[in-house]
Enzyme design. Structure first.
Site, PDB file in Angstrom:
ATOM      1  CE  LYS A  10      -4.455  -1.625   1.012  1.00 43.98           C
ATOM      2  NZ  LYS A  10      -5.449  -1.827   1.881  1.00 43.98           N
ATOM      3  NE  ARG A  37      -7.882  -7.978   0.211  1.00 45.47           N
ATOM      4  CZ  ARG A  37      -7.269  -7.125  -0.850  1.00 45.47           C
ATOM      5  NH1 ARG A  37      -6.285  -6.543  -0.500  1.00 45.47           N
ATOM      6  NH2 ARG A  37      -7.832  -7.012  -2.164  1.00 45.47           N
TER       7      ARG A  37
HETATM    8  C1  7PM Z   1      -5.908   0.021  -5.610  1.00 44.79           C
HETATM    9  C2  7PM Z   1      -5.988   0.761  -4.538  1.00 44.79           C
HETATM   10  C3  7PM Z   1      -5.636  -1.296  -5.947  1.00 44.79           C
HETATM   11  C4  7PM Z   1      -6.341   0.005  -3.227  1.00 44.79           C
HETATM   12  C5  7PM Z   1      -6.223  -2.133  -4.718  1.00 44.79           C
HETATM   13  C6  7PM Z   1      -6.551  -1.612  -3.703  1.00 44.79           C
HETATM   14  C7  7PM Z   1      -8.401  -4.238   1.276  1.00 44.79           C
HETATM   15  C8  7PM Z   1      -9.520  -4.643   0.877  1.00 44.79           C
HETATM   16  C9  7PM Z   1      -8.653  -3.730  -0.982  1.00 44.79           C
HETATM   17  C10 7PM Z   1      -8.084  -4.182   2.639  1.00 44.79           C
HETATM   18  C11 7PM Z   1     -10.072  -5.583   2.925  1.00 44.79           C
HETATM   19  C12 7PM Z   1      -5.667  -3.087  -2.293  1.00 44.79           C
HETATM   20  C13 7PM Z   1      -6.600  -2.353  -2.490  1.00 44.79           C
HETATM   21  N1  7PM Z   1      -7.617  -3.514   0.262  1.00 44.79           N
HETATM   22  N2  7PM Z   1     -10.366  -5.681   1.593  1.00 44.79           N
HETATM   23  N3  7PM Z   1      -9.413  -4.677  -0.554  1.00 44.79           N
HETATM   24  N4  7PM Z   1      -8.902  -4.804   3.426  1.00 44.79           N
HETATM   25  N5  7PM Z   1     -10.780  -6.358   3.697  1.00 44.79           N
HETATM   26  O1  7PM Z   1      -4.371  -2.821  -1.941  1.00 44.79           O
HETATM   27  O2  7PM Z   1      -7.223  -3.369   3.261  1.00 44.79           O
HETATM   28  O3  7PM Z   1      -5.574  -4.435  -2.445  1.00 44.79           O
HETATM   29  S1  7PM Z   1      -8.122  -3.190  -2.498  1.00 44.79           S
END
Ligand code: 7PM
Length: 280
Positions: free
Chosen positions: A225, A259
């Protein structure tokens, strides 16, 4: 808090932290011209993550990236349903998690074998509370500032970031209980990066243990992130060491599901933490 979470027909052992592998099924990740998702490619990546020790595979067909365009119910179903079905059929005992906010996608995915609902909007979309209640599988309620990833990073503001997230999650737990979702079926996630500045994200990690007061298992998503990019000045593909440091800190403060994109490395970090935790 129960030590084993029943995810449809599959048990999830929460006595040691478990890793949830990320499987994006948006056409830009697996496509032949951007129109459809390749089930074969998704299965191949899933087999690798399972071999590396992932207990859960999080299948997502809606990009929650800030600025991403919204996806219709039909399009999300077309992406997610064949993949959920194939993984549930071919790769037990891995648990399929469906990363969606849409009631119809929750219902269909669980009918096809998904054992967990992961909703970044914490069941705030129309019909989602009822769909999750009827589906009968555990639900992860995530905090997001507002309800739209397209605007969540515009001006995130909190009185106290941890207290404000706690208050939000407590409200969503109540809404779930009112909709007939048993308390034992809920997981919580503070939502790193979802409407938070870098300092907010760092404070959430510093004080992660405070969320344990809500009495639910914690799921944490920090993998690659932007908070890591901001602190270390690293591009997304250079963020694994930062991701592992944060995953370990999350375990130390009681998080039970991590995750992650990089499953093998994350499983090693979690196992190392667990060995130290349990030695006597
Ligand atoms: C762009 C920005 C692409 C952010 C993908 C993301 C989470 C999630 C995501 C989390 C839960 C990523 C995110 N992040 N579900 N879905 N917790 N429960 O970095 O932090 O994967 S998408």
């Amino acid at each position: 808090m129960s030590q084993v979470l029943q995810c449809a027909d599959r048990p999830l052992d929460l006595r040691c932290p478990q890793v949830m592998g990320i499987l994006n099924v948006t056409p830009d990740s697996f496509s032949d011209g951007g129109l459809f998702v390749s089930v074969d490619a998704a299965l191949m990546q899933t087999r690798r993550m399972v071999a590396q020790g992932a207990a859960i595979i999080d299948v997502g067909g809606e990009s929650t990236r800030p600025g991403a365009t919204a996806v219709s119910v039909q399009e999300e179903l077309d992406r997610v349903a064949p993949v959920v079905e194939a993984i549930a059929r071919e790769l037990p005992p891995v648990i399929v998690s469906v990363d969606t906010s849409k009631a119809a996608v929750m219902t269909e995915a669980v009918a096809l074998g998904a054992g967990l609902i992961n909703d970044v909007r914490a069941l705030r979309e129309p019909g989602a509370l009822q769909a999750a209640s009827d589906a009968g599988v555990p639900v992860c309620l995530m905090h997001m500032a507002g309800d739209d990833p397209r605007s969540m990073q515009e001006d995130p503001h909190y009185v106290d970031v941890v207290d404000d997230i706690t208050l939000f999650l407590r409200g969503r737990i109540r809404a779930c209980e009112a909709a007939g979702i048993p308390a034992s079926r809920l997981l919580l996630d503070p939502g790193f990066g979802f409407g938070k500045r870098v300092t907010h994200n760092l404070l959430i990690m510093q004080r992660l243990r405070e969320f344990l007061a809500l009495g639910k298992p914690l799921l944490i998503g920090v993998s690659r992130k932007s908070m890591i990019g901001a602190v270390l000045d690293r591009a997304a593909h250079e963020r694994l060491p930062g991701s592992l440091a944060l995953a370990t800190m999350a375990c130390q403060q009681g998080a039970q599901i991590i995750r992650a994109h990089d499953v093998a490395a994350t499983v090693d970090a979690v196992k190392m933490w667990h060995a130290v935790r349990t030695v006597s």
